[in-house]
Design a protein around this motif. Structure first.
Motif, mmCIF file in Angstrom:
data_model
loop_
_atom_site.group_PDB
_atom_site.id
_atom_site.type_symbol
_atom_site.label_atom_id
_atom_site.label_comp_id
_atom_site.label_asym_id
_atom_site.label_seq_id
_atom_site.Cartn_x
_atom_site.Cartn_y
_atom_site.Cartn_z
ATOM 1 N N ARG A 271 11.991 21.845 30.394
ATOM 2 C CA ARG A 271 13.072 21.744 29.404
ATOM 3 C C ARG A 271 13.973 22.981 29.428
ATOM 4 N NH1 ARG A 271 9.768 19.181 24.263
ATOM 5 N NH2 ARG A 271 9.840 17.016 24.959
ATOM 6 N N THR B 135 3.988 19.930 26.551
ATOM 7 C CA THR B 135 5.035 20.757 25.962
ATOM 8 C C THR B 135 4.559 21.497 24.723
ATOM 9 O OG1 THR B 135 5.827 18.767 24.831
ATOM 10 C CG2 THR B 135 6.941 19.394 26.871
ATOM 11 N N ASN B 136 3.590 20.942 24.025
ATOM 12 C CA ASN B 136 2.981 21.608 22.871
ATOM 13 C C ASN B 136 1.464 21.532 23.010
ATOM 14 O OD1 ASN B 136 4.816 22.785 20.938
ATOM 15 N ND2 ASN B 136 5.643 20.732 20.637
ATOM 16 N N SER C 103 6.739 26.547 18.789
ATOM 17 C CA SER C 103 7.357 25.344 19.349
ATOM 18 C C SER C 103 7.079 24.134 18.467
ATOM 19 C CB SER C 103 6.802 25.099 20.762
ATOM 20 O OG SER C 103 7.332 23.925 21.324
ATOM 21 N N GLU D 256 8.121 19.798 17.866
ATOM 22 C CA GLU D 256 8.601 18.634 18.624
ATOM 23 C C GLU D 256 8.291 17.345 17.878
ATOM 24 O OE1 GLU D 256 7.851 16.594 23.039
ATOM 25 O OE2 GLU D 256 6.874 18.468 22.473
ATOM 26 N N THR E 80 8.671 13.091 18.839
ATOM 27 C CA THR E 80 8.968 12.151 19.923
ATOM 28 C C THR E 80 8.769 10.720 19.444
ATOM 29 O OG1 THR E 80 8.259 13.729 21.616
ATOM 30 C CG2 THR E 80 8.347 11.410 22.258
ATOM 31 N N SER F 46 13.028 12.654 22.312
ATOM 32 C CA SER F 46 12.380 13.786 21.665
ATOM 33 C C SER F 46 13.418 14.736 21.097
ATOM 34 C CB SER F 46 11.498 14.560 22.655
ATOM 35 O OG SER F 46 10.510 13.740 23.222
ATOM 36 N N TYR G 120 13.329 18.779 19.808
ATOM 37 C CA TYR G 120 12.429 19.932 19.845
ATOM 38 C C TYR G 120 13.162 21.206 19.446
ATOM 39 C CZ TYR G 120 14.611 20.657 24.452
ATOM 40 O OH TYR G 120 15.505 20.845 25.463
#
Length: 793
Positions: free
Chosen positions: A173, A212-213, A590, A592, A594, A607, A609
């Motif tokens: 990203r 991503t998380n 972070s 997010e 989705t 998503s 974020y």
């Protein structure tokens, strides 16, 4: 009288015969035989032998063949049939078999290969698809044409949310703070600036996990998330293997062999690989001094040529059905040759040529790499997901490199010079990990564990100048840099996952001890700090086709060796990069959300974020004596808010389109000394992949990528647009595949950046050019096509 006796005797005989027949039918019958291939006569191990009821057509009992193809089983059924099958072969059914003395000997049962079934297996196994789990996305790597014969870096460039630039730097990203793992663990193949990932080919990769998380279970390293590359470890029963050959232009030739032998207690696996590749790079740089108007320009061609050899050996030992012990080792050896020629021009304030010279480099290096692992897994009997996993992993990487540089004046002021450098690099990393998973019910699960990582590095770097016929060390550029980091971690998570709603939360504690030392000057830097890294994830399933996910995690990026080491490569001695031993770690929070939609012919997810990062590490450029020096610094904070959209659409059986869009807006605040780096900017990227099934069983694929230009703390990076094409055809009844790929068809993948400050400006341009590859792969063993991963234990 005689007639009566005869009649009585005959009646008694029939009664006894009927009794014997009835006894035989009601007694146990033994069935034996041997299953072999029709072509070649090889035994078929682990084929299924089924005894079924004729009335219900359902199985009664069964077994599998041994390594030599033999089988034996017993049944007391009366009205039955026997069916023998194995994946990739036509089934055989036998009715009305008559036992002799309570035994049926079927002799040799020959199975014919089923070409249609093989083709179906290939099609099923070749589809690359994305699965969504509570805390990660899983990209199952099929046989994407543009990835066939490619390296892991090129596979990653086809994964949603992931981009790999021309230098092999991986971003998630838009952020390069990514931790790359192999099989869930750190690896020597991910620690050398991404270059070593080229030794992993797409045929070896089973799936890529994009996290991503990450939850608290995972290492907190990597501010933008984790990419986990899962390597195939074939567990098909019996003897299996595959072979691949690849060639290309510029020179890119490789050979790979994978072998697997599975018995009841052992799974022996091995992979062998060898190859040679050339990575040319056209480079252009311009440094301008805006105070006095002078400039230094350079243009040239650099090569990184590699001859490489890999071997992986390992075994799984199934102690019993609940305990498995795995021992594996990986050895890689690279021989590098890095020739380059660069032409320099020095100009004065009136843009008049002052001097012109050429710099020639000859570099040779050997890179041995070792990795070994001992892993023990225990599955508890009360639940299939109740398990304990312990692993001990050791990595070693070494580099022995020597470089010779010669500057020869072409015109103007004398620039003749001779230099040489020597590098002795050694890195050892040891990781010990313990994970425990305990489901309390079908809905509730607990995870707990710990990890200890030790990283010890020594880099001996020397620069010498030829003066009056003798090589004299440059003490300002020569030193031994030692790096020692230890990270201890404990974590715990709890999760609830119901039919519609799920939640997972946890926390991780990490203690870091870092020490760096410049031995020659005795400059030392110690950093000791402890941190908590919480995480939380939730999901809700509205229907079978609509669901949502949300997640939060706290991450850290610890400066690595190359960020901290103040010494550098002088390939271009007017454009150098050096590390900063005083760097502090950067931390990111972070968030997010989705949404996931599964439609009849399409699937898509969107998503939103947000990432907030403190002590951001950025490369800051300065110009000293016409030399552009890039050095990482902690310069403040960054707030990035973005949206991402992924979709896959298959309107026709022969056509599929996949798209990946990402946009983010970031706000930078910070500075260094008297410099102010406050600014707002945005960047976006797009990827479109189309697959078409053509006549003559040919598959065609086109992948287009666009990455927008964006502002940096000191300048701007240009946009990038490039196209990859591929074609593939299955041969030899689906067991063989030939493929052709063209990467960067229009040679448009160019990396350009420009820095403009009050006193100086710099311009940099790099281009790799077009790559053409041709590959052939073939799977052998029990009739399974190469793309089919087989049954798992």
């Amino acid at each position: 009288m005689h007639l009566k006796f005869t009649s009585t005797f005959f009646t008694l005989f029939l009664a006894l015969l009927a009794t014997n027949i009835n006894f035989a039918q009601n007694g146990e019958i033994e069935i034996v035989g041997t299953v072999i291939e029709q072509s070649g006569g090889q035994p078929v191990a682990f084929a299924t032998v089924l005894v079924g009821d004729k009335n219900t057509q359902k199985g009664i009992t069964g077994t599998t063949t041994l390594d030599d193809g033999t089988f034996s089983l017993k049944t007391d059924a009366q009205n039955y049939f026997i069916e023998i099958s194995f994946i990739g072969f036509e089934k055989k059914r036998f009715d009305n078999l008559v036992p002799a003395n309570g035994r049926i000997d079927m002799g040799q049962v020959k199975l014919n290969q089923d070409a249609q079934q093989l083709s179906e297996v290939v099609v099923e196994g070749e589809v690359s698809r994305t699965q969504f789990k509570l805390d990660k996305r899983v990209f199952n790597v099929g046989k994407d044409i543009s990835s066939t014969g490619a390296s892991a870096l090129e596979v990653l460039n086809n994964v949603p949310s992931v981009n790999v630039n021309i230098e092999g730097q991986i971003s998630l990203r838009g952020s390069q703070g990514v931790q790359v793992l192999i099989n869930g663990k750190p690896s020597i193949l991910t620690g050398e600036g991404g270059n070593a990932l080229g030794t992993i080919t797409s045929d070896m990769i089973e799936r890529v996990e994009v996290i991503t998380n990450p939850s608290a279970k995972y290492d907190a390293e990597g501010t933008s998330g984790i990419i986990n590359i899962v390597i195939k470890k074939e567990e098909r029963e019996g003897f299996n293997g595959s072979i691949s050959l690849n060639t290309g232009s510029p020179d890119n030739h490789s050979f790979g062999l994978s072998l697997n032998r599975r018995t009841e207690r052992f799974n022996l696996f091995s992979q062998l690989g060898a190859g040679y590749r050339e990575l040319p790079n056209d480079v252009e740089n311009i440094n301008r001094n805006l105070v006095d108007g002078t400039s230094i320009a350079s243009v040239g061609e650099e090569f990184r040529n590699e001859e490489f050899y890999n071997i992986i050996l390992g075994t799984d030992y199934y102690i019993n059905e609940n305990n498995v012990l795995t021992l594996s080792g990986n050895f890689a050896y690279e021989i590098e040759d890095q020739p380059s020629q660069t032409k320099f021009e020095a100009r004065d304030a009136a843009n008049q040529l002052v001097s012109e010279w050429e710099r020639t480099e000859t570099t040779e290096a050997t890179n041995p790499k070792y990795q070994y692992e001992l892993q023990y897994k225990s599955d508890f009997k009360d639940h299939e997901d109740h398990d304990l996993l312990f692993s001990a992993l050791g990595n070693f990487f070494g580099k022995d490199q020597s470089s010779d540089f010669e500057d020869v004046t072409i015109s103007g002021n004398d620039q003749d010079a001779v230099q040489r450098t020597r590098t002795e690099f050694k890195e050892a990393e040891y990781t010990f990990k313990l994970d425990y998973t305990r489901p309390f019910s079908e809905e509730w699960t607990m995870e707990a564990g710990g990890q200890y990582v030790m990283n010890d590095v020594s880099n001996d770097y020397e620069v010498e100048d030829l003066i009056s016929g003798l090589y004299v060390p440059d003490t300002n550029l020569t030193n031994v840099f030692e790096y020692d980091q230890k990270v201890f971690a404990l974590y715990g998570t709890g999760a609830y996952e119901g039919e519609k709603w799920g939640i997972k939360a946890g926390v991780r504690m990490e203690q870091t001890n870092l020490n760096t030392l410049l031995k020659n000057t005795n400059e030392e830097n110690d950093q000791n700090y402890s941190n908590l890294f919480p995480s939380a994830h939730t999901s809700y399933k509205f229907t079978d086709k609509v669901s949502m996910q949300a997640g939060y995690s706290r991450r850290v990026y610890r400066p690595d060796l190359w960020d901290l080491n103040p010494f550098f490569n002088i390939r271009n001695n007017f454009n150098i990069r050096q590390g900063n031993p005083d760097l502090q770690p950067e931390f990111t929070d972070s968030y997010e959300v989705t949404s996931i939609f599964i439609l009849e012919k399409a699937s898509l997810n969107a998503s939103v974020y947000h990432r907030y990062t403190t002590d951001v590490i950025e490369s800051i450029n300065t110009l000293e004596d016409e030399v552009n020096i890039s050095k990482p610094e902690n310069i403040g904070t960054n707030k990035a808010t973005g949206v991402e959209f992924n979709a896959k659409y298959s309107p026709l059986k022969w056509f599929t389109a996949t798209t990946d869009l990402n946009y983010n807006r970031f706000v930078r605040e910070g500075g260094l000394d008297t410099l102010n780096f406050d600014f707002n900017a945005d960047r976006w990227s797009a990827k479109l992949m189309t697959k078409v099934k053509m006549p003559a069983d040919i598959d065609f694929e086109a992948t287009g990528n666009y990455q927008s230009s964006y502002e940096t703390v000191q300048g701007k990076t240009s946009d990038n647009l490039f196209l990859d094409l591929g074609a593939r055809r299955k041969i030899l009844k689906g067991k063989g595949v030939v493929s052709l790929g063209v990467r960067d068809v229009f040679a448009s993948r160019v990396q350009e950046s420009e820095i403009t400050q009050d006193t100086f400006s710099t311009y940099s341009r790099r281009q790799r050019g077009r790559f053409i590859t041709f590959g052939f792969s073939y799977g052998f063993g029990k009739g399974e096509a190469m793309e089919y991963s087989g049954r798992r234990r």
